[in-house]
Design a protein around this motif. Structure first.
Motif, PDB file in Angstrom:
ATOM      1  N   MET A  11      12.395  -8.188   4.505  1.00 50.13           N
ATOM      2  CA  MET A  11      12.165  -8.312   3.068  1.00 50.13           C
ATOM      3  C   MET A  11      11.389  -7.112   2.539  1.00 50.13           C
ATOM      4  O   MET A  11      11.658  -6.627   1.430  1.00 50.13           O
ATOM      5  CB  MET A  11      11.409  -9.615   2.784  1.00 50.13           C
ATOM      6  N   ASN A  12      10.436  -6.618   3.324  1.00 48.00           N
ATOM      7  CA  ASN A  12       9.671  -5.440   2.905  1.00 48.00           C
ATOM      8  C   ASN A  12      10.574  -4.212   2.793  1.00 48.00           C
ATOM      9  O   ASN A  12      10.446  -3.411   1.863  1.00 48.00           O
ATOM     10  CB  ASN A  12       8.538  -5.156   3.894  1.00 48.00           C
ATOM     11  N   GLU A  13      11.481  -4.051   3.764  1.00 48.96           N
ATOM     12  CA  GLU A  13      12.400  -2.911   3.728  1.00 48.96           C
ATOM     13  C   GLU A  13      13.326  -3.003   2.525  1.00 48.96           C
ATOM     14  O   GLU A  13      13.631  -1.995   1.873  1.00 48.96           O
ATOM     15  CB  GLU A  13      13.207  -2.843   5.028  1.00 48.96           C
ATOM     16  N   LEU A  14      13.764  -4.223   2.198  1.00 49.99           N
ATOM     17  CA  LEU A  14      14.606  -4.412   1.018  1.00 49.99           C
ATOM     18  C   LEU A  14      13.807  -4.085  -0.247  1.00 49.99           C
ATOM     19  O   LEU A  14      14.342  -3.518  -1.198  1.00 49.99           O
ATOM     20  CB  LEU A  14      15.136  -5.841   0.950  1.00 49.99           C
ATOM     21  N   GLY A  15      12.508  -4.423  -0.224  1.00 45.90           N
ATOM     22  CA  GLY A  15      11.650  -4.113  -1.359  1.00 45.90           C
ATOM     23  C   GLY A  15      11.580  -2.620  -1.630  1.00 45.90           C
ATOM     24  O   GLY A  15      11.585  -2.183  -2.786  1.00 45.90           O
ATOM     25  N   VAL A  16      11.541  -1.824  -0.577  1.00 46.29           N
ATOM     26  CA  VAL A  16      11.532  -0.369  -0.735  1.00 46.29           C
ATOM     27  C   VAL A  16      12.845   0.107  -1.363  1.00 46.29           C
ATOM     28  O   VAL A  16      12.851   0.933  -2.281  1.00 46.29           O
ATOM     29  CB  VAL A  16      11.309   0.326   0.628  1.00 46.29           C
ATOM     30  N   LEU A  17      13.949  -0.443  -0.893  1.00 47.11           N
ATOM     31  CA  LEU A  17      15.257  -0.085  -1.453  1.00 47.11           C
ATOM     32  C   LEU A  17      15.337  -0.476  -2.925  1.00 47.11           C
ATOM     33  O   LEU A  17      15.877   0.259  -3.753  1.00 47.11           O
ATOM     34  CB  LEU A  17      16.382  -0.788  -0.669  1.00 47.11           C
ATOM     35  N   PHE A  18      14.760  -1.638  -3.258  1.00 47.64           N
ATOM     36  CA  PHE A  18      14.763  -2.128  -4.637  1.00 47.64           C
ATOM     37  C   PHE A  18      13.961  -1.190  -5.536  1.00 47.64           C
ATOM     38  O   PHE A  18      14.387  -0.835  -6.640  1.00 47.64           O
ATOM     39  CB  PHE A  18      14.181  -3.546  -4.663  1.00 47.64           C
ATOM     40  N   LYS A  19      12.798  -0.760  -5.042  1.00 48.15           N
ATOM     41  CA  LYS A  19      11.958   0.162  -5.825  1.00 48.15           C
ATOM     42  C   LYS A  19      12.667   1.492  -6.062  1.00 48.15           C
ATOM     43  O   LYS A  19      12.473   2.138  -7.087  1.00 48.15           O
ATOM     44  CB  LYS A  19      10.634   0.410  -5.097  1.00 48.15           C
ATOM     45  N   ASN A  20      13.498   1.892  -5.095  1.00 48.44           N
ATOM     46  CA  ASN A  20      14.211   3.163  -5.193  1.00 48.44           C
ATOM     47  C   ASN A  20      15.555   3.035  -5.905  1.00 48.44           C
ATOM     48  O   ASN A  20      16.358   3.970  -5.921  1.00 48.44           O
ATOM     49  CB  ASN A  20      14.435   3.751  -3.796  1.00 48.44           C
ATOM     50  N   ASN A  21      15.806   1.847  -6.467  1.00 52.27           N
ATOM     51  CA  ASN A  21      17.070   1.576  -7.176  1.00 52.27           C
ATOM     52  C   ASN A  21      18.302   1.730  -6.289  1.00 52.27           C
ATOM     53  O   ASN A  21      19.379   2.075  -6.763  1.00 52.27           O
ATOM     54  CB  ASN A  21      17.206   2.477  -8.409  1.00 52.27           C
TER      55      ASN A  21
END
Length: 212
Positions: free
Chosen positions: A45-55
């Motif tokens: 979930m944390n890794e997905l959060g990084v992807l989300f922040k980077n659009n």
């Protein structure tokens, strides 16, 4: 032994059935529930959060991943309770008085849970009194306030002022967010932090509670 990388990847991909299978297998192998949570589910979930922040991914992917993670955490919950696994902290989130929008607030709640926090979801149209109650009676260490309309932004200030008047301002951290909200507004109303998106909110909560 348990393949934590596979669990993390399954969460990121939103593959709930695979998450269920891998978590169940890990438990059968005798892997500690807390390890499965921290090294598998939360990592994904944390890794997905990084992807989300980077659009690089968007809201639908986050929602699907959150459902996949919930599949895993539901299996782990009784085991975590038995092991007295420690939450990283308690965060109460809500959309402020007069505002009925909940998608942003729901995303924040999902990302916080994904980061290992216990989340109290106060819902929408939340009164200052409800935020105060969360801080005084429900153990919330952080209050997350969301406003999606410029017309409801003043409710954030009213809530923070009420918390101060109730004498509990020094006992709780306050973070705010929402489409019209800015860092300068957060400074103006006396919030402890501002987050531009759900993934950043989870990172901010870690900072506010002293985990980073």
């Amino acid at each position: 032994m348990a393949d934590f990388r596979a669990i993390a990847d399954a969460v990121k991909a939103g593959r709930a059935k695979i998450v269920k299978t891998l978590v169940t297998e890990a438990i059968a192998e005798g892997v500690a529930a807390e390890s499965i949570l921290n090294d598998g589910l939360i990592v994904g979930m944390n890794e997905l959060g990084v992807l989300f922040k980077n659009n690089e991914v968007y809201v639908p992917e986050v929602l699907i991943a959150a459902r996949a993670m919930k599949t895993g955490t539901e299996i782990l919950k009784p085991l975590l309770a038995d092991a007295n696994a420690q939450s990283r902290g308690v965060v109460a989130v809500g959309t402020v008085k007069g505002d009925l929008h909940d998608i942003g607030k729901n995303l924040v709640a999902m990302m916080l849970e994904g980061a290992g926090f216990t989340v109290i979801d106060l819902g929408v149209d939340v009164s200052p009194e409800a935020f105060i109650d969360a801080a005084t009676n429900q153990g919330a260490q952080i209050l997350g306030m969301s406003a999606l309309l410029t017309t409801t932004m003043p409710s954030i200030k009213l809530s923070i002022d009420a918390i101060r008047e109730a004498g509990v301002r020094d006992k709780v951290k306050i973070m705010i967010g929402g489409a019209p909200v800015t860092q300068s507004f957060a400074d103006e109303v006396g919030a402890d932090g501002y987050s531009p998106d759900a993934a950043s909110a989870a990172d901010l909560a870690k900072v506010l509670i002293g985990l980073v």
